[in-house]
Write a protein that holds these residues in place. Structure first.
Motif, PDB file in Angstrom:
ATOM      1  N   VAL A  68      43.335  32.699  40.591  1.00  0.00           N
ATOM      2  CA  VAL A  68      43.945  33.740  41.399  1.00  0.00           C
ATOM      3  C   VAL A  68      43.417  33.641  42.820  1.00  0.00           C
ATOM      4  CG1 VAL A  68      44.004  36.226  41.785  1.00  0.00           C
ATOM      5  CG2 VAL A  68      44.426  35.321  39.510  1.00  0.00           C
ATOM      6  N   ALA A  69      44.310  33.764  43.784  1.00  0.00           N
ATOM      7  CA  ALA A  69      43.929  33.615  45.191  1.00  0.00           C
ATOM      8  C   ALA A  69      43.113  34.798  45.685  1.00  0.00           C
ATOM      9  CB  ALA A  69      45.191  33.465  46.047  1.00  0.00           C
ATOM     10  N   ASN A  70      42.286  34.549  46.684  1.00  0.00           N
ATOM     11  CA  ASN A  70      41.569  35.610  47.390  1.00  0.00           C
ATOM     12  C   ASN A  70      42.480  36.127  48.498  1.00  0.00           C
ATOM     13  OD1 ASN A  70      39.053  35.119  45.964  1.00  0.00           O
ATOM     14  ND2 ASN A  70      38.855  33.288  47.231  1.00  0.00           N
ATOM     15  N   ILE A  71      42.993  37.342  48.322  1.00  0.00           N
ATOM     16  CA  ILE A  71      43.858  37.938  49.332  1.00  0.00           C
ATOM     17  C   ILE A  71      43.050  39.003  50.063  1.00  0.00           C
ATOM     18  CG2 ILE A  71      45.991  39.219  49.746  1.00  0.00           C
ATOM     19  CD1 ILE A  71      47.111  37.999  47.215  1.00  0.00           C
ATOM     20  N   PHE A  72      42.696  38.725  51.296  1.00  0.00           N
ATOM     21  CA  PHE A  72      41.811  39.600  52.058  1.00  0.00           C
ATOM     22  C   PHE A  72      42.290  41.051  51.988  1.00  0.00           C
ATOM     23  CE2 PHE A  72      40.280  41.725  55.849  1.00  0.00           C
ATOM     24  CZ  PHE A  72      38.941  41.396  55.817  1.00  0.00           C
ATOM     25  N   PRO A  73      41.374  41.985  51.679  1.00  0.00           N
ATOM     26  CA  PRO A  73      39.924  41.836  51.508  1.00  0.00           C
ATOM     27  C   PRO A  73      39.490  41.692  50.042  1.00  0.00           C
ATOM     28  CG  PRO A  73      40.439  44.153  51.646  1.00  0.00           C
ATOM     29  CD  PRO A  73      41.753  43.421  51.723  1.00  0.00           C
ATOM     30  N   HIS A  74      40.384  41.323  49.153  1.00  0.00           N
ATOM     31  CA  HIS A  74      40.086  41.295  47.720  1.00  0.00           C
ATOM     32  C   HIS A  74      39.608  39.911  47.287  1.00  0.00           C
ATOM     33  CE1 HIS A  74      42.065  45.078  47.913  1.00  0.00           C
ATOM     34  NE2 HIS A  74      43.275  44.566  48.044  1.00  0.00           N
ATOM     35  N   LYS A  75      38.437  39.862  46.659  1.00  0.00           N
ATOM     36  CA  LYS A  75      37.877  38.611  46.152  1.00  0.00           C
ATOM     37  C   LYS A  75      38.249  38.458  44.684  1.00  0.00           C
ATOM     38  CE  LYS A  75      35.208  34.952  45.740  1.00  0.00           C
ATOM     39  NZ  LYS A  75      35.595  34.621  44.332  1.00  0.00           N
ATOM     40  N   GLY A  76      39.151  37.540  44.379  1.00  0.00           N
ATOM     41  CA  GLY A  76      39.548  37.306  43.002  1.00  0.00           C
ATOM     42  C   GLY A  76      40.079  38.570  42.350  1.00  0.00           C
ATOM     43  N   TYR A  77      39.730  38.776  41.080  1.00  0.00           N
ATOM     44  CA  TYR A  77      40.099  39.995  40.367  1.00  0.00           C
ATOM     45  C   TYR A  77      39.168  41.120  40.812  1.00  0.00           C
ATOM     46  CZ  TYR A  77      43.020  37.267  37.147  1.00  0.00           C
ATOM     47  OH  TYR A  77      43.987  36.463  36.597  1.00  0.00           O
ATOM     48  N   ILE A  78      39.705  42.287  41.099  1.00  0.00           N
ATOM     49  CA  ILE A  78      38.894  43.366  41.666  1.00  0.00           C
ATOM     50  C   ILE A  78      38.393  44.350  40.610  1.00  0.00           C
ATOM     51  CG2 ILE A  78      40.022  43.163  43.893  1.00  0.00           C
ATOM     52  CD1 ILE A  78      41.643  45.675  43.217  1.00  0.00           C
ATOM     53  N   TRP A  79      38.588  44.028  39.331  1.00  0.00           N
ATOM     54  CA  TRP A  79      38.069  44.805  38.208  1.00  0.00           C
ATOM     55  C   TRP A  79      37.831  43.829  37.070  1.00  0.00           C
ATOM     56  CZ3 TRP A  79      42.772  43.075  38.213  1.00  0.00           C
ATOM     57  CH2 TRP A  79      43.749  43.633  39.035  1.00  0.00           C
ATOM     58  N   ALA A 110      30.133  20.442  26.646  1.00  0.00           N
ATOM     59  CA  ALA A 110      29.792  19.404  27.622  1.00  0.00           C
ATOM     60  C   ALA A 110      29.517  20.059  28.959  1.00  0.00           C
ATOM     61  CB  ALA A 110      30.923  18.386  27.731  1.00  0.00           C
ATOM     62  N   SER A 111      28.934  19.305  29.877  1.00  0.00           N
ATOM     63  CA  SER A 111      28.679  19.811  31.225  1.00  0.00           C
ATOM     64  C   SER A 111      29.990  20.108  31.934  1.00  0.00           C
ATOM     65  CB  SER A 111      27.871  18.788  32.021  1.00  0.00           C
ATOM     66  OG  SER A 111      26.633  18.526  31.392  1.00  0.00           O
ATOM     67  N   GLY A 112      29.940  21.093  32.825  1.00  0.00           N
ATOM     68  CA  GLY A 112      31.154  21.539  33.482  1.00  0.00           C
ATOM     69  C   GLY A 112      31.641  20.625  34.582  1.00  0.00           C
ATOM     70  N   ASP A 113      32.950  20.665  34.820  1.00  0.00           N
ATOM     71  CA  ASP A 113      33.559  19.952  35.942  1.00  0.00           C
ATOM     72  C   ASP A 113      33.366  20.766  37.224  1.00  0.00           C
ATOM     73  OD1 ASP A 113      34.366  18.039  34.176  1.00  0.00           O
ATOM     74  OD2 ASP A 113      36.457  18.686  34.079  1.00  0.00           O
ATOM     75  N   SER A 114      33.546  20.132  38.342  1.00  0.00           N
ATOM     76  CA  SER A 114      33.473  20.834  39.618  1.00  0.00           C
ATOM     77  C   SER A 114      34.745  21.643  39.817  1.00  0.00           C
ATOM     78  CB  SER A 114      33.305  19.837  40.771  1.00  0.00           C
ATOM     79  OG  SER A 114      34.399  18.921  40.805  1.00  0.00           O
ATOM     80  N   VAL A 115      34.627  22.711  40.604  1.00  0.00           N
ATOM     81  CA  VAL A 115      35.767  23.583  40.882  1.00  0.00           C
ATOM     82  C   VAL A 115      36.348  23.227  42.236  1.00  0.00           C
ATOM     83  CG1 VAL A 115      36.507  25.975  41.157  1.00  0.00           C
ATOM     84  CG2 VAL A 115      34.709  25.408  39.516  1.00  0.00           C
ATOM     85  N   SER A 116      37.670  23.210  42.329  1.00  0.00           N
ATOM     86  CA  SER A 116      38.344  22.865  43.573  1.00  0.00           C
ATOM     87  C   SER A 116      37.943  23.814  44.694  1.00  0.00           C
ATOM     88  CB  SER A 116      39.863  22.910  43.382  1.00  0.00           C
ATOM     89  OG  SER A 116      40.532  22.788  44.616  1.00  0.00           O
ATOM     90  N   ALA A 117      37.807  23.275  45.899  1.00  0.00           N
ATOM     91  CA  ALA A 117      37.452  24.092  47.065  1.00  0.00           C
ATOM     92  C   ALA A 117      38.540  25.101  47.393  1.00  0.00           C
ATOM     93  CB  ALA A 117      37.201  23.185  48.273  1.00  0.00           C
ATOM     94  N   GLU A 118      39.763  24.885  46.891  1.00  0.00           N
ATOM     95  CA  GLU A 118      40.854  25.804  47.153  1.00  0.00           C
ATOM     96  C   GLU A 118      40.568  27.202  46.606  1.00  0.00           C
ATOM     97  OE1 GLU A 118      44.421  24.214  45.588  1.00  0.00           O
ATOM     98  OE2 GLU A 118      44.349  22.367  46.753  1.00  0.00           O
ATOM     99  N   VAL A 119      39.707  27.279  45.580  1.00  0.00           N
ATOM    100  CA  VAL A 119      39.395  28.567  44.960  1.00  0.00           C
ATOM    101  C   VAL A 119      38.731  29.511  45.955  1.00  0.00           C
ATOM    102  CG1 VAL A 119      38.076  29.686  43.117  1.00  0.00           C
ATOM    103  CG2 VAL A 119      39.199  27.496  42.694  1.00  0.00           C
ATOM    104  N   ASP A 120      37.988  28.989  46.913  1.00  0.00           N
ATOM    105  CA  ASP A 120      37.262  29.815  47.870  1.00  0.00           C
ATOM    106  C   ASP A 120      38.044  30.105  49.143  1.00  0.00           C
ATOM    107  OD1 ASP A 120      34.964  30.004  46.246  1.00  0.00           O
ATOM    108  OD2 ASP A 120      34.329  27.996  46.889  1.00  0.00           O
ATOM    109  N   VAL A 121      39.276  29.628  49.228  1.00  0.00           N
ATOM    110  CA  VAL A 121      40.099  29.862  50.418  1.00  0.00           C
ATOM    111  C   VAL A 121      40.547  31.325  50.468  1.00  0.00           C
ATOM    112  CG1 VAL A 121      42.308  29.323  51.523  1.00  0.00           C
ATOM    113  CG2 VAL A 121      40.908  27.488  50.556  1.00  0.00           C
ATOM    114  N   TRP A 122      40.524  31.919  51.658  1.00  0.00           N
ATOM    115  CA  TRP A 122      41.001  33.275  51.857  1.00  0.00           C
ATOM    116  C   TRP A 122      42.428  33.258  52.403  1.00  0.00           C
ATOM    117  CZ3 TRP A 122      38.872  37.806  50.352  1.00  0.00           C
ATOM    118  CH2 TRP A 122      37.536  37.766  49.935  1.00  0.00           C
ATOM    119  N   HIS A 123      43.244  34.195  51.910  1.00  0.00           N
ATOM    120  CA  HIS A 123      44.619  34.320  52.380  1.00  0.00           C
ATOM    121  C   HIS A 123      44.773  35.657  53.096  1.00  0.00           C
ATOM    122  CE1 HIS A 123      46.202  30.890  49.950  1.00  0.00           C
ATOM    123  NE2 HIS A 123      45.143  31.198  49.215  1.00  0.00           N
TER     124      HIS A 123
END
Length: 325
Positions: free
Chosen positions: A158-169, A308-321
């Motif tokens: 889920v995208a970060n839609i300013f000012p909400h970071k991910g899920y807000i609950w 198993a060990s985790g994969d890396s997370v895409s940098a797109e997850v931290d992008v703000w919209h």
């Protein structure tokens, strides 16, 4: 997030909530905003629920399987009771469910809630607050583990839609509920989405009246409505629209919905409804024809990829919209 009631999701807000279990990490065009329910808690035995990881985190193979206090593998969809502290709904009755005078096998309408009635529900948290991974109960897999949704071959976030970071609950579902895709809702004219009811947990100490939410958490209800309206826009989707002109419905309305979908779940677990691809394998609903042995449940989990060990997370997850609102 799952679509609710086909194209009309009922987003239920729970107060004074403690989830019975949680994970590690397409809403419809019309969405119901419902007043907070009285409380969400867990059974004392369910407080010791645990999860077991299989596969690699942040990969399509990742799964979280559930265990109860006795160490039995269970389904979070079917084996965790809907009503906290109650034994009456832990098993589907052996006899055929009563109907409205027909032989369709559909459940009868549940009795209305009594004024001032305190109803306590268990909740399964699929997505922790402030996280982005779209985790959900795998309704089409045996024992229904938590997995990350995939769309167009990619893991969904889920995208970060300013000012909400991910899920807000804390976001999740009510166990032992099911929105029957063959049942058309009388208020919206839309059919069920073939999933448990979606739930947002918004606090732990607020009273149950909707005005108390406005008083103690000013702006939270408005933020919730805004989040659901906009969260698909970064994916080039239109804004979601709400049923009832965006008004929050009251507790009795919400409890009525939950109880009715619990009856549909009972029909599902007793082969009185068309389940389609839904997996009804369970361990604790002993009168259900889908109940399996503890050994069968263990073999289901062991058949999944090993941890198993985790994969890396895409940098797109931290992008703000930043959107025009």
């Amino acid at each position: 997030m799952r679509a609710g009631l086909g194209q009309a999701l009922r987003g239920l807000l729970l107060l004074s909530a403690r989830s019975c279990s949680c994970s590690c990490s397409g809403a419809g065009r019309r969405r119901r905003l419902v007043q907070p329910l009285p409380r969400c808690s867990w059974l004392s035995t369910m407080a010791q629920c645990s999860t077991e990881q299989r596969g690699r985190p942040h990969s399509p193979q990742y799964r979280l399987y559930f265990k109860n206090a006795e160490g039995k593998y269970i389904s979070p969809f079917h084996d965790i009771p809907l009503f906290a502290g109650s034994k009456e709904d832990k098993e589907v009755p052996a006899k055929r469910s009563k109907t409205n005078g027909s032989e369709t096998g559909l459940p009868k309408k549940p009795p209305p809630s009594r004024a001032g009635e305190t109803v306590v529900f268990n909740m399964v948290v699929e997505v922790p607050r402030w996280s982005n991974a779209k985790m959900e109960i795998a309704t089409k897999e045996p024992l229904n583990p938590i997995k990350q949704d995939i769309k167009r071959g990619k893991l969904r976030y889920v995208a970060n839609i300013f000012p909400h970071k991910g899920y807000i609950w804390n976001y999740g579902a009510l166990p032992q509920t099911w929105e029957d895709p063959h049942h058309k809702d009388k208020d919206t004219g839309c059919c069920g989405d073939n999933d448990p009811i979606d739930v947002c947990e918004i606090g732990t100490k607020i009273p149950t009246d909707i005005d108390d939410v406005k008083k103690h958490k000013p702006g939270y209800l408005e933020a919730t409505a805004e989040w659901f309206r906009l969260y698909k826009v970064p994916d080039d989707k239109p804004e979601n629209q709400f049923a009832f002109n965006g008004e929050f419905k009251d507790k009795d309305f919400a409890v009525g919905i939950i109880k009715s979908t619990h009856e549909y779940w009972k029909a599902l677990l007793h082969k009185k409804a068309d389940r389609g691809a839904i997996e009804c394998t369970n361990v604790l609903v002993h009168d259900s024809p889908f109940c399996c042995s503890e050994e069968d449940a263990r073999l289901i989990v062991q058949s999944a990829p090993p941890p198993a060990s985790g994969d890396s997370v895409s940098a797109e997850v931290d992008v703000w919209h930043f959107l025009n609102k």
